[in-house]
Design an enzyme around this catalytic site. Structure first.
Site, PDB file in Angstrom:
ATOM      1  N   THR A 113     115.419 -25.829  82.299  1.00 39.27           N
ATOM      2  CA  THR A 113     115.163 -24.502  82.866  1.00 39.27           C
ATOM      3  C   THR A 113     115.723 -24.346  84.283  1.00 39.27           C
ATOM      4  OG1 THR A 113     113.132 -24.437  81.561  1.00 39.27           O
ATOM      5  CG2 THR A 113     113.312 -22.830  83.350  1.00 39.27           C
ATOM      6  N   SER A 119     114.612 -19.405  78.438  1.00 41.23           N
ATOM      7  CA  SER A 119     114.790 -19.394  76.980  1.00 41.23           C
ATOM      8  C   SER A 119     116.263 -19.545  76.609  1.00 41.23           C
ATOM      9  CB  SER A 119     114.271 -18.068  76.398  1.00 41.23           C
ATOM     10  OG  SER A 119     112.945 -17.844  76.779  1.00 41.23           O
ATOM     11  N   GLU A 353     107.845 -25.061  76.016  1.00 39.93           N
ATOM     12  CA  GLU A 353     108.543 -25.673  74.878  1.00 39.93           C
ATOM     13  C   GLU A 353     108.985 -24.620  73.855  1.00 39.93           C
ATOM     14  OE1 GLU A 353     105.367 -27.506  75.504  1.00 39.93           O
ATOM     15  OE2 GLU A 353     106.234 -29.176  76.629  1.00 39.93           O
TER      16      GLU A 353
HETATM   17  C1  LIG Z   1     103.646 -25.318  82.896  1.00 41.41           C
HETATM   18  C2  LIG Z   1     105.106 -25.256  82.576  1.00 41.41           C
HETATM   19  C3  LIG Z   1     105.809 -26.436  82.405  1.00 41.41           C
HETATM   20  C4  LIG Z   1     107.173 -26.402  82.131  1.00 41.41           C
HETATM   21  N1  LIG Z   1     107.856 -27.590  82.022  1.00 41.41           N
HETATM   22  C5  LIG Z   1     109.199 -27.570  81.816  1.00 41.41           C
HETATM   23  C6  LIG Z   1     109.951 -28.791  81.768  1.00 41.41           C
HETATM   24  O1  LIG Z   1     109.396 -29.896  81.869  1.00 41.41           O
HETATM   25  N2  LIG Z   1     111.287 -28.726  81.627  1.00 41.41           N
HETATM   26  C7  LIG Z   1     111.942 -27.527  81.516  1.00 41.41           C
HETATM   27  O2  LIG Z   1     113.172 -27.527  81.368  1.00 41.41           O
HETATM   28  N3  LIG Z   1     111.270 -26.350  81.544  1.00 41.41           N
HETATM   29  C8  LIG Z   1     109.915 -26.348  81.695  1.00 41.41           C
HETATM   30  N4  LIG Z   1     109.208 -25.169  81.750  1.00 41.41           N
HETATM   31  C9  LIG Z   1     109.916 -23.911  81.633  1.00 41.41           C
HETATM   32  C10 LIG Z   1     109.767 -23.259  80.262  1.00 41.41           C
HETATM   33  O3  LIG Z   1     110.462 -24.009  79.295  1.00 41.41           O
HETATM   34  C11 LIG Z   1     110.287 -21.830  80.369  1.00 41.41           C
HETATM   35  O4  LIG Z   1     109.401 -21.133  81.214  1.00 41.41           O
HETATM   36  C12 LIG Z   1     110.371 -21.146  79.028  1.00 41.41           C
HETATM   37  O5  LIG Z   1     111.396 -21.694  78.256  1.00 41.41           O
HETATM   38  C13 LIG Z   1     110.642 -19.641  79.182  1.00 41.41           C
HETATM   39  O6  LIG Z   1     111.679 -19.428  80.084  1.00 41.41           O
HETATM   40  P1  LIG Z   1     111.500 -18.375  81.291  1.00 41.41           P
HETATM   41  O7  LIG Z   1     110.226 -18.645  81.974  1.00 41.41           O
HETATM   42  O8  LIG Z   1     112.749 -18.398  82.086  1.00 41.41           O
HETATM   43  O9  LIG Z   1     111.357 -16.983  80.575  1.00 41.41           O
HETATM   44  P2  LIG Z   1     112.549 -16.062  80.055  1.00 41.41           P
HETATM   45  O10 LIG Z   1     113.456 -16.834  79.155  1.00 41.41           O
HETATM   46  O11 LIG Z   1     113.166 -15.373  81.209  1.00 41.41           O
HETATM   47  O12 LIG Z   1     111.765 -15.027  79.189  1.00 41.41           O
HETATM   48  C14 LIG Z   1     110.986 -13.949  79.742  1.00 41.41           C
HETATM   49  C15 LIG Z   1     110.274 -13.262  78.585  1.00 41.41           C
HETATM   50  O13 LIG Z   1     111.261 -12.740  77.655  1.00 41.41           O
HETATM   51  C16 LIG Z   1     111.033 -13.307  76.374  1.00 41.41           C
HETATM   52  N5  LIG Z   1     112.321 -13.532  75.708  1.00 41.41           N
HETATM   53  C17 LIG Z   1     113.394 -14.225  76.181  1.00 41.41           C
HETATM   54  N6  LIG Z   1     114.370 -14.238  75.281  1.00 41.41           N
HETATM   55  C18 LIG Z   1     113.914 -13.550  74.199  1.00 41.41           C
HETATM   56  C19 LIG Z   1     114.462 -13.211  72.930  1.00 41.41           C
HETATM   57  N7  LIG Z   1     115.684 -13.613  72.570  1.00 41.41           N
HETATM   58  N8  LIG Z   1     113.708 -12.478  72.078  1.00 41.41           N
HETATM   59  C20 LIG Z   1     112.449 -12.065  72.429  1.00 41.41           C
HETATM   60  N9  LIG Z   1     111.872 -12.371  73.622  1.00 41.41           N
HETATM   61  C21 LIG Z   1     112.603 -13.094  74.488  1.00 41.41           C
HETATM   62  C22 LIG Z   1     110.294 -14.615  76.613  1.00 41.41           C
HETATM   63  O14 LIG Z   1     109.600 -15.048  75.457  1.00 41.41           O
HETATM   64  C23 LIG Z   1     109.398 -14.230  77.769  1.00 41.41           C
HETATM   65  O15 LIG Z   1     108.277 -13.548  77.292  1.00 41.41           O
HETATM   66  C24 LIG Z   1     107.848 -25.158  81.999  1.00 41.41           C
HETATM   67  C25 LIG Z   1     107.118 -23.966  82.150  1.00 41.41           C
HETATM   68  C26 LIG Z   1     105.772 -24.003  82.437  1.00 41.41           C
HETATM   69  C27 LIG Z   1     105.029 -22.711  82.590  1.00 41.41           C
END
Ligand SMILES: Cc1cc2nc3c(=O)[nH]c(=O)nc-3n(C[C@H](O)[C@H](O)[C@H](O)COP(=O)(O)OP(=O)(O)OC[C@H]3O[C@@H](n4cnc5c(N)ncnc54)[C@H](O)[C@@H]3O)c2cc1C
Length: 374
Positions: A113, A119, A353
């Site tokens: 991330t 995502s 995840e």
């Molecule tokens: C406690 C915690 C621990 C974490 N640990 C790790 C880690 O160890 N390593 C790591 O790499 N990451 C980690 N993360 C990050 C996590 O993997 C991401 O937060 C997650 O993948 C979502 O990415 P984002 O927050 O950038 O949201 P975004 O991708 O920006 O998404 C924002 C919103 O849009 C929605 N969305 C995005 N794309 C689509 C689509 N195609 N269709 C429909 N809806 C969509 C999402 O579901 C979300 O609701 C962690 C996050 C948290 C909260």
């Protein structure tokens, strides 16, 4: 195995859970406890001291998660890099890193991330540019869980210059490599005991031997392997939901209103029954997906089942934890009681995840095909 972990969870973990959440300090004592009873190896092949049973791993995570999300998380956060190296690593990397991860003498984290892309992993900007004997990594990551205590991090980076082509690979970036820094941990609503931190890479030299798998292929192999670990993520959710039910059952039998126990009101009894029904349904999905992995099922069939399981179980955990807070009344909001911890941790599970929207995309793609491939 279930009886053993349940007993340890109740006798040695439960009493620490609130304090881990309150202080947000890394639970080193819990890490050592898990190491002492040899749980880190559980899902892995016999040569690493494991049982080669994902179902056992899910049961252990469930039992720990029932009393303490953060302690259950210690297992899962160790298993992701272990699984990645097992699936995509070279023989030399496996021999160098897996025994230590299995024994708990090494710790690791997994990082894709970035601020502009969570995502959408294809949107990462961190670069791995070829240099003599290896790569130079530049860029930054956020939300890397466990990095602050890890010996190494598996970092996703793109080859080639920004704006050009290039492929994504994972690189083993070791603590202490010049130019690599772990930033200040996030102040989180849930999952507070295991730190999530930003990472900074300033021209970090990583030798070729630290690239996971062949260039251009390693990442794909690892992402496919993650379908196999998805049931474990969902196991945390059923543990959490069961723990919320345990606390609720105890509370409604002690609390009185209108001259009777609140647990004698039919409205309360049906709420609890629904919490139990949903949790048991989620549990069956988790056990079934784990049994599919143990039976060697992979590919689209597993991806579909694993996405359904992660999405359903974590949505159930959120619903059950929300209802549990409601059953506690004002006590549900008070930090004197443990129940709002379950509510806060449940929210994390719907996001990490692969968010639950992304899981729904996987399920819909299985039904309809991917819209961008038609
Ligand atoms: C406690 C915690 C621990 C974490 N640990 C790790 C880690 O160890 N390593 C790591 O790499 N990451 C980690 N993360 C990050 C996590 O993997 C991401 O937060 C997650 O993948 C979502 O990415 P984002 O927050 O950038 O949201 P975004 O991708 O920006 O998404 C924002 C919103 O849009 C929605 N969305 C995005 N794309 C689509 C689509 N195609 N269709 C429909 N809806 C969509 C999402 O579901 C979300 O609701 C962690 C996050 C948290 C909260």
């Amino acid at each position: 195995m279930q009886a053993l972990v349940r007993r340890i969870a109740r006798e040695r973990v439960a009493q620490c859970a609130n304090e881990i959440d309150r202080s947000a300090d890394y639970p080193q004592d819990m890490f050592e406890l898990l190491r002492e009873i040899g749980l880190f190896t559980l899902p892995f092949p016999l040569e690493y001291g494991g049982t080669a049973s994902l179902l056992s791993a899910c049961v252990a995570v469930e039992e720990l998660g029932r009393v303490c999300y953060n302690t259950a998380y210690l297992l899962v956060v160790q298993w992701l890099p272990f699984g990645a190296i097992l699936a995509g690593g070279t023989e030399e990397q496996k021999q160098r890193l897996l025994p230590g991860l299995a024994a708990g003498t090494l710790r690791a984290a997994f990082s894709t991330t970035e601020p502009q892309s969570g995502s959408d992993v294809s949107g990462i900007r961190t670069r791995a540019i070829r240099a003599d004997g290896g790569y130079r990594i530049n860029g930054g990551k956020i939300w890397c869980t466990n990095a602050a205590v890890s010996d190494f991090v598996l970092v996703a980076a793109k080859t080639g210059e920004e704006g050009g082509g290039g492929s994504i690979n994972l690189y083993i970036v070791e603590r202490g490599m010049p130019g690599f820094q772990v930033g200040r941990k996030e102040d989180k609503m849930g999952a507070r005991g295991v730190p999530s931190s930003p990472l900074f890479f300033d021209d970090v030299f990583v030798p070729e031997a630290n690239r996971l798998g062949p260039e251009g292929l390693g990442f794909k192999v690892v992402m496919e392997a993650f379908n196999q670990s998805r049931p474990v993520i969902a196991a945390r959710a059923i543990g959490l939901a069961q723990g919320a039910i345990d606390h609720s059952v105890e509370f409604v039998q002690g609390r009185r209103a209108f001259g009777q126990k609140v647990g004698d009101f039919q409205g309360i009894r049906w709420m609890l029954a629904d919490m139990e029904i949903q949790t048991e349904a989620a549990r069956q999905l988790v056990y079934r997906s784990a049994a599919m992995v143990d039976a060697g099922i992979s590919g689209p069939e597993l991806a579909h089942a694993a996405a359904i399981t992660k999405c359903f179980a974590t949505d159930v955990a959120m619903k059950v934890a929300t209802d549990a807070v409601q059953l506690f009344g004002a006590a549900g909001i008070s930090n004197e009681y443990p129940i709002n911890r379950y509510f806060r941790d449940a929210k994390v599970l719907q996001i990490v995840e692969g968010t639950n929207q992304i899981q729904r995309n996987i399920v819909a793609n299985g039904l309809l095909g991917r819209p961008d491939r038609r």
